[in-house]
Design a protein around this motif. Sequence first.
Motif, PDB file in Angstrom:
ATOM      1  N   LYS A 166       0.680  -1.335  -0.034  1.00  0.00           N
ATOM      2  CA  LYS A 166      -0.035   0.003   0.028  1.00  0.00           C
ATOM      3  C   LYS A 166       0.714   1.401  -0.281  1.00  0.00           C
ATOM      4  O   LYS A 166       0.531   2.358  -0.217  1.00  0.00           O
ATOM      5  CB  LYS A 166      -1.328   0.208   1.143  1.00  0.00           C
ATOM      6  CG  LYS A 166      -2.168  -1.196   1.263  1.00  0.00           C
ATOM      7  CD  LYS A 166      -2.902  -0.801   2.279  1.00  0.00           C
ATOM      8  CE  LYS A 166      -4.031  -1.951   2.730  1.00  0.00           C
ATOM      9  NZ  LYS A 166      -4.817  -2.775   1.797  1.00  0.00           N
ATOM     10  N   ASP A 167       2.170   0.975  -0.024  1.00  0.00           N
ATOM     11  CA  ASP A 167       2.882   2.318   0.397  1.00  0.00           C
ATOM     12  C   ASP A 167       4.243   2.003  -0.798  1.00  0.00           C
ATOM     13  O   ASP A 167       4.432   3.141  -0.408  1.00  0.00           O
ATOM     14  CB  ASP A 167       3.663   2.212   2.030  1.00  0.00           C
ATOM     15  CG  ASP A 167       4.258   1.065   1.347  1.00  0.00           C
ATOM     16  OD1 ASP A 167       4.372   0.066   1.145  1.00  0.00           O
ATOM     17  OD2 ASP A 167       5.283   0.894   2.742  1.00  0.00           O
ATOM     18  N   LYS A 168       3.371   1.527  -1.443  1.00  0.00           N
ATOM     19  CA  LYS A 168       4.784   1.672  -3.226  1.00  0.00           C
ATOM     20  C   LYS A 168       4.040   1.245  -3.736  1.00  0.00           C
ATOM     21  O   LYS A 168       3.322   0.846  -3.852  1.00  0.00           O
ATOM     22  CB  LYS A 168       6.043   0.787  -2.697  1.00  0.00           C
ATOM     23  CG  LYS A 168       7.521   0.255  -3.510  1.00  0.00           C
ATOM     24  CD  LYS A 168       8.146   1.965  -2.511  1.00  0.00           C
ATOM     25  CE  LYS A 168       9.259   1.939  -3.865  1.00  0.00           C
ATOM     26  NZ  LYS A 168      10.026   3.118  -2.969  1.00  0.00           N
ATOM     27  N   LEU A 169       4.392   2.159  -4.685  1.00  0.00           N
ATOM     28  CA  LEU A 169       3.369   1.846  -6.445  1.00  0.00           C
ATOM     29  C   LEU A 169       3.863   0.413  -6.769  1.00  0.00           C
ATOM     30  O   LEU A 169       5.026   0.006  -6.759  1.00  0.00           O
ATOM     31  CB  LEU A 169       3.891   2.814  -7.078  1.00  0.00           C
ATOM     32  CG  LEU A 169       3.330   2.358  -8.798  1.00  0.00           C
ATOM     33  CD1 LEU A 169       1.753   2.830  -8.334  1.00  0.00           C
ATOM     34  CD2 LEU A 169       4.142   3.778  -9.916  1.00  0.00           C
ATOM     35  N   PRO A 177       7.402   3.936 -13.119  1.00  0.00           N
ATOM     36  CA  PRO A 177       7.730   5.587 -13.916  1.00  0.00           C
ATOM     37  C   PRO A 177       9.774   5.117 -13.768  1.00  0.00           C
ATOM     38  O   PRO A 177       9.970   4.430 -13.344  1.00  0.00           O
ATOM     39  CB  PRO A 177       7.602   6.751 -12.459  1.00  0.00           C
ATOM     40  CG  PRO A 177       6.329   5.799 -11.658  1.00  0.00           C
ATOM     41  CD  PRO A 177       6.203   4.530 -11.861  1.00  0.00           C
ATOM     42  N   ASP A 211      12.745   5.856 -13.007  1.00  0.00           N
ATOM     43  CA  ASP A 211      13.454   5.742 -11.478  1.00  0.00           C
ATOM     44  C   ASP A 211      14.811   6.432 -11.973  1.00  0.00           C
ATOM     45  O   ASP A 211      16.521   6.080 -11.702  1.00  0.00           O
ATOM     46  CB  ASP A 211      13.869   4.678 -11.191  1.00  0.00           C
ATOM     47  CG  ASP A 211      13.778   4.724  -9.585  1.00  0.00           C
ATOM     48  OD1 ASP A 211      14.063   5.767  -9.094  1.00  0.00           O
ATOM     49  OD2 ASP A 211      14.260   3.472  -8.827  1.00  0.00           O
ATOM     50  N   ASP A 216      13.626   0.536 -14.228  1.00  0.00           N
ATOM     51  CA  ASP A 216      12.373   0.176 -13.833  1.00  0.00           C
ATOM     52  C   ASP A 216      11.272  -0.492 -13.262  1.00  0.00           C
ATOM     53  O   ASP A 216      10.081  -0.224 -12.451  1.00  0.00           O
ATOM     54  CB  ASP A 216      11.864   1.957 -14.309  1.00  0.00           C
ATOM     55  CG  ASP A 216      12.796   2.866 -14.720  1.00  0.00           C
ATOM     56  OD1 ASP A 216      13.560   3.221 -13.541  1.00  0.00           O
ATOM     57  OD2 ASP A 216      12.673   3.351 -15.698  1.00  0.00           O
ATOM     58  N   ASP A 217      11.609  -1.471 -13.954  1.00  0.00           N
ATOM     59  CA  ASP A 217       9.778  -1.953 -13.464  1.00  0.00           C
ATOM     60  C   ASP A 217      10.932  -4.321 -14.077  1.00  0.00           C
ATOM     61  O   ASP A 217      11.110  -4.912 -14.653  1.00  0.00           O
ATOM     62  CB  ASP A 217       9.362  -2.078 -15.091  1.00  0.00           C
ATOM     63  CG  ASP A 217       7.886  -2.230 -14.341  1.00  0.00           C
ATOM     64  OD1 ASP A 217       7.604  -3.136 -14.122  1.00  0.00           O
ATOM     65  OD2 ASP A 217       7.223  -2.338 -15.146  1.00  0.00           O
ATOM     66  N   PRO A 264      -1.067  12.792 -14.768  1.00  0.00           N
ATOM     67  CA  PRO A 264      -0.087  12.027 -13.763  1.00  0.00           C
ATOM     68  C   PRO A 264       1.584  11.405 -13.564  1.00  0.00           C
ATOM     69  O   PRO A 264       1.239  10.683 -15.014  1.00  0.00           O
ATOM     70  CB  PRO A 264      -0.980  11.225 -12.524  1.00  0.00           C
ATOM     71  CG  PRO A 264      -2.154  11.254 -13.165  1.00  0.00           C
ATOM     72  CD  PRO A 264      -2.164  11.623 -15.141  1.00  0.00           C
ATOM     73  N   ILE A 265       2.437  11.619 -13.127  1.00  0.00           N
ATOM     74  CA  ILE A 265       3.364  10.525 -13.769  1.00  0.00           C
ATOM     75  C   ILE A 265       3.516   9.642 -13.566  1.00  0.00           C
ATOM     76  O   ILE A 265       4.047   8.751 -14.324  1.00  0.00           O
ATOM     77  CB  ILE A 265       5.002  10.606 -12.045  1.00  0.00           C
ATOM     78  CG1 ILE A 265       5.132  12.835 -12.093  1.00  0.00           C
ATOM     79  CG2 ILE A 265       5.666   9.940 -12.361  1.00  0.00           C
ATOM     80  CD1 ILE A 265       5.970  12.665 -11.252  1.00  0.00           C
ATOM     81  N   LYS A 266       2.664   8.744 -12.750  1.00  0.00           N
ATOM     82  CA  LYS A 266       2.631   7.162 -12.895  1.00  0.00           C
ATOM     83  C   LYS A 266       1.711   6.473 -14.612  1.00  0.00           C
ATOM     84  O   LYS A 266       1.512   5.466 -14.828  1.00  0.00           O
ATOM     85  CB  LYS A 266       1.685   6.334 -11.630  1.00  0.00           C
ATOM     86  CG  LYS A 266       0.040   6.938 -12.030  1.00  0.00           C
ATOM     87  CD  LYS A 266      -0.059   5.770 -10.435  1.00  0.00           C
ATOM     88  CE  LYS A 266      -2.143   6.203  -9.963  1.00  0.00           C
ATOM     89  NZ  LYS A 266      -2.012   5.720  -8.484  1.00  0.00           N
TER      90      LYS A 266
END
Lengths: 106, 496
Positions: B60-63, B312, B314, B405-406, B441-443
């Motif tokens: 929940k605290d990280k995309l 996004p 990094d 990034d992914d 948005p960035i995401k």
Amino acid sequence: MGAERAVRPEITVLSAEQKHRVAKQLRRYGITCTSCGSEDLDIGDGLYLGFLFLREEQDSYLIALTCDNPDCLAPRTGVRVHESQFLDKGQESAGGRCPRRAGAPQ
Amino acid sequence: MTQLDFPAWLRVTHWVNVLFITLLIRSGMEIVATHPKFYWRDQCKPGTEWARFTRKTMPKDKLYDTLDEEESYSSIISLPGHKKLGMGRHWHFFSVLGWILTGLVYFILLFATGQWHRYIPYSWSIFPTAWNDLLTYLSFNLPPLLPGQPLDAIQKLTYAFVLFFLAPFQILTGTAQSPAIEARFPWYVRLWGGRQSARNLHLFGLLIFIGFIAVHLVMVASWGWGQLNALMIFGEVRDRGWAIALSFVIIAAIVAVHWAATVLSLKRPRTVQRALGAVVMGARKLLLRPLVSRQDYSTAELSPEHRVNGKPPDSDGYKVMAVHNFADWRLEVGGLVEHPMTFTLEDLRALCAKQTQRVLHNCVQGWTSIGEWSGLPMRDMVEFVKPLPQARYVCFLTMQDTGRDDPSAEGEGQFYEVIDLTVARQSHTLLAYEMNGEPLPIKHGAPLRLRVENQVGFKMAKWIERIEFISGYSDIGAGMGGWREDNVFYDKNVEI
């Protein structure tokens, strides 16, 4: 209001007090413009990095810095800070955590 | 009246159908694995799924992106298994073409030869008879066949249901999941209760098919494996021993095809991509490519949350640009054009009137959402830079380095996608710099992303930094027309 004038959804607008805290951190750690070395840096808004970016620490923000030197070739830079170093909540000290220029080693 | 026997065409199409339908089921499971969650609403809001076939939990605290949600299923149930959506899609679309062609031949001959009498009831009295048959089966006995027919009443009704309802139902609910169909005929998606409802119904159809196959096999075993396989192999009851042996040979051959398809897909995916892609490509270009979006969802239908596929960039360079609202970002447009140009974000906003479209977004993984996208129509950009006559494609280069990034994505390197120049000129192809009335948005790809409303989401490159007009793409990356095509073996054209 047109979107072209809107603040980006991810941006945290800093209050004068919060900018003052960031400026203190810049002075404390001797952070200057990465391009020309000037100490005259305008402090702008913040971008919360912790959620959006894979390798960022959870409480990491990037604060916009704009060099006041008119001859500076790359006046727009940023500095990475922890939320405790400029946000209002809590009074915890930096605890030895240094602000880092964007691009500085982790 | 036509003798309801087992002519050669019926026997051949039966076994070909077994092959295609089992390929469809396994490749369908591969597609499910990539987003093993089912929703009733097209928003696909995380946590609102009514069914999930995964135990993964997301932070929940990280995309996180939907590649993180992907499951790896065994090759026993999915084709080819092990998170190979590109291969699964190729096999599914190839098999569905084969299945439909087989079905067309079957239906034409069924009616041309009078064999339809075996499936279509003549009287309402078949229903009470079928009920009695069901009770007979439940008491572990075999009911009588209908006079002069090869089936009992419940079998006749079941076959009629599968042939005339379930098979077309699967084709129609599958079609409702094509972004091109959804874009051109939004009413058709609504007819099924929405895109996710169509996906659910397609799943239910799959489960019914699996149930039918299981019961069919029990029936064949109960009535006599040798006798019924003799009918389905020789066309008459003779040489039951040989019939049993040959039935297992045929089943072994079908298993061998599955095994070969699985091994080839896992070990030589590029070969499968080229071969099956070539078969499906023609149908796509002919049937789906011309379909242009006519969607106009209401603002009330906009999804409050929009999932992402891809994370996004990094990099510090990107983050510094973002915190300064992309003032230093530049879009280079070049390649085979008369007027190579460099644009700022403000330039793009000022170039021509903003176009806004409220549309359904289709991820290749199966989830959807509804968003409002605003920006510069790509056809205006095309007119502005004026492509040279040899330009046939447009390549979108992004700031995303997938290896960096992914980590959930297979492969590494700069993300790029190629679309045909004809697609770039379609009215729904947009360089979006706003989403839902706010800066992009960035995401979701800030400062600029592509929207191509008749294709699936991965074609819509995010975080764009350069657009290049090209005559071919064989020397870019692995030469398949995009990062996902190179690394995950998707088709370059993805109208379904």
